[in-house]
Design a protein around this motif. Structure first.
Motif, mmCIF file in Angstrom:
data_model
loop_
_atom_site.group_PDB
_atom_site.id
_atom_site.type_symbol
_atom_site.label_atom_id
_atom_site.label_comp_id
_atom_site.label_asym_id
_atom_site.label_seq_id
_atom_site.Cartn_x
_atom_site.Cartn_y
_atom_site.Cartn_z
ATOM 1 N N ASP A 334 -5.084 -11.379 5.940
ATOM 2 C CA ASP A 334 -3.922 -11.717 7.203
ATOM 3 C C ASP A 334 -2.681 -12.778 6.326
ATOM 4 O O ASP A 334 -1.567 -11.942 6.204
ATOM 5 C CB ASP A 334 -4.229 -12.582 7.518
ATOM 6 N N GLN A 337 -0.744 -10.151 3.723
ATOM 7 C CA GLN A 337 0.164 -9.096 4.783
ATOM 8 C C GLN A 337 1.375 -9.849 5.338
ATOM 9 O O GLN A 337 2.331 -10.062 4.655
ATOM 10 C CB GLN A 337 -0.411 -8.940 5.972
ATOM 11 N N ASP A 343 0.185 -3.048 5.545
ATOM 12 C CA ASP A 343 -0.554 -2.694 7.493
ATOM 13 C C ASP A 343 -2.092 -2.675 7.278
ATOM 14 O O ASP A 343 -2.590 -1.246 6.002
ATOM 15 C CB ASP A 343 -0.200 -1.597 7.871
ATOM 16 N N TYR A 344 -2.832 -2.913 7.336
ATOM 17 C CA TYR A 344 -4.772 -2.965 7.865
ATOM 18 C C TYR A 344 -5.296 -2.541 8.748
ATOM 19 O O TYR A 344 -4.875 -3.440 9.892
ATOM 20 C CB TYR A 344 -4.432 -3.568 6.982
ATOM 21 N N ILE A 355 -6.324 0.461 3.928
ATOM 22 C CA ILE A 355 -5.184 -0.935 3.890
ATOM 23 C C ILE A 355 -3.533 0.497 3.555
ATOM 24 O O ILE A 355 -3.898 1.071 2.598
ATOM 25 C CB ILE A 355 -5.312 -1.711 2.376
ATOM 26 N N CYS A 357 0.016 0.401 1.742
ATOM 27 C CA CYS A 357 1.009 -0.150 0.672
ATOM 28 C C CYS A 357 2.059 0.727 0.546
ATOM 29 O O CYS A 357 3.206 0.491 0.445
ATOM 30 C CB CYS A 357 0.590 -0.452 -0.242
#
Length: 776
Positions: A334, A337, A343-344, A355, A357
Motif C-alpha cells: 500500500d 502504491q 495495481d495489485y 502486481i 506495473c
C-alpha cells in the motif's frame, strides 16, 4: 425286342418299327411331363407369362411359345420339343439350317464309325477273349463248400410271412443339357463358396492383424499425444517452500516468493521492490532506513513505524510501513502504491499477489470455453490452473499451436490457440500522476572544457587559458575533492575565478572527484556512499560551497565505483539532484564509454536525475594499459555515443574529446618478469609498456626531434608515428585536427547537447577554429 437287340440287328425294317414304338413312347412321356412342368415351374412360367403380356403382336406370342417349349424340354429329359421356325423381319419363316456344304457343293455326310486300313468299318468292341480264343463267360454265382451254387439271397419276409416285394430301382429320368448344367451348378457354386470362405477367413485374419497393430499403435499414440490430466503442484510452480511465504507475480513474470501477509496487509521483500517494481526505493542497511527520492523531496521511513517524513514534514499511516523478519526487510505494498503506478490483487490457495506495473497497449483475448492452462506448450505438460468461459486473458507470446497467457489471478502458462477468441489490442491504464523530474536545458550547443586546477594558486591561470581558447561556453575547474569517507569536502573554489569567467560569458560547473586528493579507492568510495548520513553530509557541504562562490553547476566525476557500490552511487546522484533543483544548480555526471564492466553507473537513471550526461570519449588506452594504442579511436568514440543514447536522451548527452595523447615506450620483457607475471593477464603480452601523456603541440615536437614521419592509421583515424632509440621502440597516435574533426561530426550527426575537452592548455591553437565550425 429290347434295345440291345435292336442295336445288333441289321434288318432296316425292324429298326423302323422299333423307332416308331420309341417315338410313341416318347410322346406319351412328354405329355406326362408337360403337366409336371407347368406345376413345378409355376413361378417361372407365371413371370414369363406376365412379361409376355407386356409384349405386342406376333413376336410376343412366339416368345411365349418358345419359353413354354424350353420349360417342357427341361422337364422331359431327352424328349425334344419341335421349335417353331424363326420368323424374319418381313414375317416369313426362315429356312431350316442345312448341313454344312463341302467345297464341291455337296452336303457333308454324317460322321461314320472309324474305318480300318482295309476300308471296312471297325466293329464294335466285343467281350474280352480268353487265352484259348473263346469269349469270356459271365461271372457265375459263388459255389458253396459242397459244390452247389449258393442260392440267391431271398427278400426279407414281412410279418404276415409274405416276401417283401422287390424294390424296383427307379428309372433315372433322362436329363437334358440344361438340367445337367443346373445339376453342375451347385457343385461349382460349392467350390466357389469354399474358395470365397477361405478368402474371407484369410481377409478376417489379415483384418484382425491390422486391427491389432492399429490398437497397439493407437494405444502408443494415445499415450504419447493424449492430454495429460496431471496437475502441477502450485506451491512448486511458485517456488513456495513454507506456508509463511507469499508468491509474487509482477506483470508477465513470476519472481521469488519473497512476500508475506501480516495483519491483513501484503508485504514484499525490498529486493523485489527494487528489482521489479520501483528501483527508486533505496534501503540503507547500515542505518535501517527506507528512502524514496522525489523531484524536490526525499521520503524517509524507519523500521517498525507507521510514521514517515517527506523532507521535514511528518506523516503517518494506519499500518506498519516497514517490517523486518530474520534480517529481511519487507515493505507494505500500500505504501509503495502511493509513489508508484501499480495495481495489485491478493489471492489465497496459495497466498499470492498479482502486481501490475506495466501499462499501455496489450494483446488480450477471451476464453471460448472452460479449459486448462498448462505449464508448457504441449498436451503432456501438467495443468497449472483452469480458466472459465468468457475470462479475459493477456496474450504474451505465440508458440506454434499454443499461446502463452497471463490470467487475471497471476498464473502464467499455455493454452491452445483455438481455445481463445476475439484477440485484440487493448490500452490498459490506471489513474496515476507520475512525478516530474525537471531538468535544466541550455538553448545553445555546449562547448565545455575541464580546467585541471590542482591548487589555489592555479586559479590565477584562468585568464591565460581563456585567452588561448575560442568559443567556450562552459568551464569546469577541478575544485572539489572528497576528503574522507565521512563525507567531508576539500575545496579550492575561488570567487574571483567565478566572477572572471562570468564576465567572459562562461558558466562555471565545478567538478567533484573521488580521486586525486582525499579518498582514492573503490573501497573508500563504497564506505562513503553506503551511509545515508555520509552522503547527506557531503551533499550539504558541496551545495554550501557552490552557493558561497556563485558556481553555476556541479560536475560529478566519480571514477572509483565498484559493482557493489552502484546502488549507493546512483542514490547519491538522486539526492544531489534534489538539492540542485531546489537551488537551480546544473548537475552533470561524467561516465566512461559504456562497457559491460561499468553498467553499475546506471546511465539510464542518470538521464532522469541529471541535467547532462557526459561521455569521457578517451582513455581507450591509458597509463595502466598492457599494450600501446590510441587514446581515442574513431570507432571507440562512435560506440560510446551510440550506446549512451540508447539509455539517455541525446539532448542531454555531451561527448568528451581529448586534447592529449600518449607516447608509448616498449621493451622486451625479461625472463624474470615473464615468470613473475605467469598466470596473469600481463603474461599474454611479451613487451613491457609504459607511457606518458602529452599535449598536442608537445607530441608534434617529439616526432620532429626523433626525425620520424607520420602516416594515417585508417583503423583508428589517427596520424601514427614510430621510431627506435637506445633499444626502445616508441609509438604515438596523435590527437590533432585530423582525428578530432570526425568526432565532432559524430556529435553533430547524433544531435548531442555539445562537446567537452580534457583539458585546457593541452590543445594546439588551430583546434578551436575547428570546434567552432560544429558548435556555432
Amino acid at each position: 425286342m429290347d434295345e440291345k437287340e435292336i442295336k445288333r440287328t441289321t434288318d432296316p425294317r425292324k429298326k423302323t418299327e422299333w423307332a416308331k414304338s420309341a417315338s410313341n413312347l416318347q410322346n406319351q412321356r412328354r405329355q406326362e411331363s408337360s403337366g409336371r412342368t407347368e406345376t413345378e415351374g409355376g413361378a417361372r412360367g407365371q413371370a414369363s407369362r406376365e412379361n409376355a403380356e407386356t409384349l405386342s403382336g406376333k413376336a410376343a406370342v412366339e416368345d411365349r411359345e418358345r419359353r413354354r417349349a424350353r420349360n417342357a424340354g427341361s422337364s422331359a429329359g431327352k424328349s425334344k420339343v419341335r421349335k417353331r421356325p424363326a420368323v424374319s423381319e418381313d414375317g416369313q419363316e426362315r429356312p431350316k439350317k442345312r448341313r454344312p456344304i463341302s467345297e464341291d457343293g455337296q452336303e457333308r455326310p454324317k460322321k461314320r464309325r472309324p474305318v480300318s486300313e482295309d476300308g471296312q468299318e471297325r466293329p464294335k468292341k466285343r467281350r474280352p477273349v480268353s487265352e484259348d480264343g473263346q469269349e469270356r463267360l459271365k461271372k457265375r454265382r459263388p459255389v458253396s463248400e459242397d459244390g452247389q451254387e449258393r442260392p440267391k439271397k431271398r427278400r426279407p419276409i414281412s410279418e404276415d410271412g409274405q416276401e417283401r416285394p422287390k424294390k424296383r430301382p427307379q428309372k433315372a429320368e433322362k436329363v437334358s443339357k440344361n438340367q445337367k448344367k443346373q445339376a453342375a451348378r451347385p457343385a461349382a457354386r460349392k467350390a466357389q463358396t469354399k474358395r470365397k470362405r477361405k478368402r474371407r477367413v484369410g481377409l478376417m485374419i489379415l483384418l484382425l492383424i491390422i486391427l491389432g497393430i492399429a490398437a497397439i499403435a493407437g494405444a502408443f499414440l494415445w499415450k504419447k499425444y493424449s492430454p495429460s490430466k496431471e496437475r502441477m503442484d502450485v506451491k512448486k510452480y511458485y517456488g513456495i517452500e513454507n506456508d509463511s511465504q507469499m508468491a509474487i507475480t509482477v506483470d508477465d513474470q513470476i519472481v521469488e516468493p519473497h512476500g508475506m501477509i501480516s495483519d491483513g496487509k501484503a508485504y514484499v521483500q525490498y529486493e523485489v521492490v527494487r528489482d521489479y517494481i520501483n528501483s527508486r526505493f533505496y534501503w540503507d542497511a547500515n542505518e535501517n532506513k527506507l528512502l524514496y527520492t522525489l523531484p524536490t523531496d526525499i521520503v524517509t521511513v524507519e523500521i517498525g513505524s507507521k510514521d514517515y517524513s517527506v523532507s521535514k514534514e511528518k506523516k503517518s499511516e494506519d499500518y506498519v510501513i516497514l517490517k523486518t523478519e530474520e534480517n529481511t526487510t519487507y515493505v507494505a505494498l500500500d505504501f509503495i502504491q502511493q509513489y508508484t503506478n501499480i495495481d495489485y490483487e491478493v489471492y489465497d490457495s496459495p497466498n499470492r499477489v498479482m502486481i501490475t506495473c506495466d501499462w499501455g497497449k496489450k494483446q488480450v483475448a477471451t476464453v471460448k470455453s472452460d479449459t486448462q492452462v498448462r505449464y508448457r506448450g504441449g498436451v503432456k505438460s501438467p495443468i497449472v490452473t483452469d480458466v472459465k468461459k468468457k475470462d479475459e486473458v493477456i496474450v504474451l507470446e505465440n508458440e506454434q499451436n499454443w499461446k502463452k497467457i497471463l490470467t487475471k489471478d497471476g498464473y502464467i502458462g499455455y493454452v491452445k490457440k483455438n481455445a481463445l477468441k476475439n484477440e485484440k489490442t487493448k490500452n490498459v491504464t490506471r489513474d496515476f500522476t507520475e512525478p516530474e523530474y525537471t531538468s535544466i536545458k541550455k538553448d545553445y550547443t555546449i562547448n565545455m572544457a575541464w580546467h585541471n586546477v590542482t591548487n589555489s594558486t592555479a586559479n590565477s591561470g584562468l585568464q591565460q587559458r581563456l585567452a588561448d581558447s575560442k568559443g567556450l561556453t562552459t568551464i569546469v575547474p577541478t575544485w572539489f575533492h572528497v576528503k574522507d569517507t565521512e563525507g567531508n569536502l576539500e575545496s579550492i573554489a575561488s570567487t574571483d575565478y567565478v566572477n572572471y569567467a562570468h564576465q567572459a560569458g562562461l558558466e562555471v560547473w565545478a567538478a567533484i572527484r573521488d580521486f586525486d586528493g582525499g579518498i582514492g579507492s573503490n573501497d573508500e568510495s563504497l564506505q562513503l556512499l553506503s551511509y545515508s548520513s555520509r552522503r547527506e553530509n557531503l551533499i550539504n557541504q558541496l551545495i554550501g560551497a557552490v552557493m558561497q562562490v556563485g558556481i553555476d553547476g556541479i560536475n560529478v566525476d566519480f571514477e572509483k565505483i565498484s559493482k557493489d557500490c552502484g546502488v549507493h552511487y546512483i542514490q547519491f546522484i538522486r539526492e544531489l539532484s534534489v538539492k540542485c533543483r531546489q537551488n537551480g544548480i546544473v548537475l552533470s555526471v561524467d561516465n566512461y564509454v559504456p562497457k559491460g564492466y561499468n553498467q553499475q553507473y546506471n546511465r539510464k537513471e542518470q538521464g532522469v536525475m541529471a541535467d547532462y550526461v557526459i561521455i569521457m570519449g578517451y582513455d581507450e588506452h591509458n597509463g595502466s594499459s598492457l599494450e600501446a594504442g590510441s587514446v581515442s579511436s574513431y570507432e571507440f568514440v562512435k560506440e560510446g555515443i551510440e550506446e549512451t543514447i540508447k539509455e539517455v536522451p541525446a539532448e542531454k548527452v555531451i561527448n568528451g574529446i581529448p586534447f592529449f595523447t600518449r607516447l608509448w615506450s616498449e621493451t622486451p620483457k625479461t625472463q624474470e618478469e615473464l615468470n613473475q607475471e605467469a598466470g596473469t593477464e600481463a603474461a599474454d603480452y611479451p613487451m613491457k609498456v609504459t607511457s606518458e601523456a602529452l599535449g598536442m603541440s608537445t607530441a608534434r615536437d617529439k616526432i620532429s626531434q626523433a626525425g620520424a614521419e607520420t602516416t594515417l592509421d585508417e583503423t583508428t583515424g589517427n596520424n601514427y608515428a614510430t621510431w627506435e632509440a637506445d633499444g626502445v621502440t616508441y609509438e604515438i597516435w596523435l590527437e590533432d585536427a585530423t582525428s578530432i574533426e570526425p568526432k565532432l561530426q559524430l556529435m553533430k550527426e547524433n544531435k548531442l547537447a555539445g562537446t567537452a575537452a580534457w583539458a585546457l592548455g593541452q590543445e594546439s591553437s588551430d583546434i578551436w577554429d575547428l570546434i567552432l565550425k560544429y558548435v556555432n
